[in-house]
Design a protein around this motif. Sequence first.
Motif, PDB file in Angstrom:
ATOM      1  N   ALA A   1       1.711   6.724  -6.667  1.00 32.71           N
ATOM      2  CA  ALA A   1       0.522   7.657  -7.097  1.00 32.71           C
ATOM      3  C   ALA A   1       1.207   9.171  -6.880  1.00 32.71           C
ATOM      4  O   ALA A   1       1.017  10.028  -7.845  1.00 32.71           O
ATOM      5  CB  ALA A   1      -0.434   7.300  -6.273  1.00 32.71           C
ATOM      6  N   GLY A   2       1.803   9.198  -5.652  1.00 31.10           N
ATOM      7  CA  GLY A   2       2.308  10.523  -5.436  1.00 31.10           C
ATOM      8  C   GLY A   2       3.234  11.256  -6.513  1.00 31.10           C
ATOM      9  O   GLY A   2       3.552  12.348  -6.851  1.00 31.10           O
TER      10      GLY A   2
ATOM     11  N   HIS B   1       1.838  11.751  -9.901  1.00 29.98           N
ATOM     12  CA  HIS B   1       0.896  13.048  -9.774  1.00 29.98           C
ATOM     13  C   HIS B   1       2.154  14.203  -9.696  1.00 29.98           C
ATOM     14  O   HIS B   1       1.616  15.250 -10.240  1.00 29.98           O
ATOM     15  CB  HIS B   1       0.017  13.102  -8.582  1.00 29.98           C
TER      16      HIS B   1
ATOM     17  N   GLY C   1      -0.694   8.921   3.549  1.00 30.76           N
ATOM     18  CA  GLY C   1      -2.198   8.948   3.359  1.00 30.76           C
ATOM     19  C   GLY C   1      -3.052  10.007   3.246  1.00 30.76           C
ATOM     20  O   GLY C   1      -4.392   9.904   3.674  1.00 30.76           O
TER      21      GLY C   1
ATOM     22  N   LEU D   1       1.080  -1.164   0.000  1.00 33.18           N
ATOM     23  CA  LEU D   1      -0.109   0.014   0.017  1.00 33.18           C
ATOM     24  C   LEU D   1       0.746   1.149  -0.104  1.00 33.18           C
ATOM     25  O   LEU D   1       0.572   2.104  -0.686  1.00 33.18           O
ATOM     26  CB  LEU D   1      -0.984  -0.036   1.336  1.00 33.18           C
ATOM     27  N   LYS D   2       2.115   1.129   0.912  1.00 36.85           N
ATOM     28  CA  LYS D   2       3.042   2.503   0.802  1.00 36.85           C
ATOM     29  C   LYS D   2       3.475   2.768  -0.554  1.00 36.85           C
ATOM     30  O   LYS D   2       3.723   3.534  -0.987  1.00 36.85           O
ATOM     31  CB  LYS D   2       3.667   2.301   1.956  1.00 36.85           C
TER      32      LYS D   2
ATOM     33  N   LEU E   1       2.271   1.674  -3.475  1.00 36.70           N
ATOM     34  CA  LEU E   1       1.351   2.231  -4.295  1.00 36.70           C
ATOM     35  C   LEU E   1       0.889   3.550  -4.142  1.00 36.70           C
ATOM     36  O   LEU E   1       0.915   4.365  -5.228  1.00 36.70           O
ATOM     37  CB  LEU E   1      -0.164   1.347  -3.951  1.00 36.70           C
ATOM     38  N   LEU E   2       0.905   4.281  -2.890  1.00 40.27           N
ATOM     39  CA  LEU E   2       0.563   5.645  -2.669  1.00 40.27           C
ATOM     40  C   LEU E   2       1.638   6.518  -2.961  1.00 40.27           C
ATOM     41  O   LEU E   2       1.560   7.518  -3.456  1.00 40.27           O
ATOM     42  CB  LEU E   2       0.201   5.785  -1.030  1.00 40.27           C
ATOM     43  N   THR E   3       2.896   6.018  -2.730  1.00 37.40           N
ATOM     44  CA  THR E   3       4.450   6.812  -3.333  1.00 37.40           C
ATOM     45  C   THR E   3       4.362   6.810  -4.586  1.00 37.40           C
ATOM     46  O   THR E   3       4.569   7.980  -5.092  1.00 37.40           O
ATOM     47  CB  THR E   3       5.483   6.090  -2.467  1.00 37.40           C
TER      48      THR E   3
ATOM     49  N   CYS F   1       3.311  13.070   1.166  1.00 40.88           N
ATOM     50  CA  CYS F   1       2.071  13.101   1.666  1.00 40.88           C
ATOM     51  C   CYS F   1       1.147  11.922   1.318  1.00 40.88           C
ATOM     52  O   CYS F   1       0.226  11.548   2.009  1.00 40.88           O
ATOM     53  CB  CYS F   1       1.466  14.658   0.949  1.00 40.88           C
ATOM     54  N   TYR F   2       1.406  11.568  -0.249  1.00 41.53           N
ATOM     55  CA  TYR F   2       0.468  10.443  -0.362  1.00 41.53           C
ATOM     56  C   TYR F   2       1.023   9.118   0.575  1.00 41.53           C
ATOM     57  O   TYR F   2       0.127   8.432   0.761  1.00 41.53           O
ATOM     58  CB  TYR F   2       0.978  10.096  -1.969  1.00 41.53           C
ATOM     59  N   ALA F   3       2.143   8.937   0.785  1.00 42.47           N
ATOM     60  CA  ALA F   3       2.576   8.032   1.527  1.00 42.47           C
ATOM     61  C   ALA F   3       2.093   7.896   3.009  1.00 42.47           C
ATOM     62  O   ALA F   3       1.738   6.901   3.541  1.00 42.47           O
ATOM     63  CB  ALA F   3       3.977   7.762   1.574  1.00 42.47           C
TER      64      ALA F   3
END
Length: 89
Positions: A45-46, A49, A88, A38-39, A41-43, A84-86
């Motif tokens: 995506a950040g 972006h 959440g 999940l981390k 994925l979020l990183t 910031c994405y990581a």
Amino acid sequence: MTQIKRVWLEIILFLCLMILFFSNAYSHIPAPIQLAALKMLLTNAGFLHAHVLRKLVWTEIVWDEPLKAKHYVAIAIYITFPVCYAFGG
């Protein structure tokens, strides 16, 4: 097309993690690996972006010239968005 060649690995990793996240396989993975996935994925995506935003705001930055405000803002975007994405948010 050259911009996609720069981030192709992040795009593939993002898509693979999205498929993993939205499939039933995600629930069968141990919790620590779920958190790491999940981390990631979020990183990713950040980062994607931040890359898209930076390319939309400043189409080309010459990094060989003396540093100006736009250089520092671009660096801050590439650092701040994934963090910031990581976290959440």
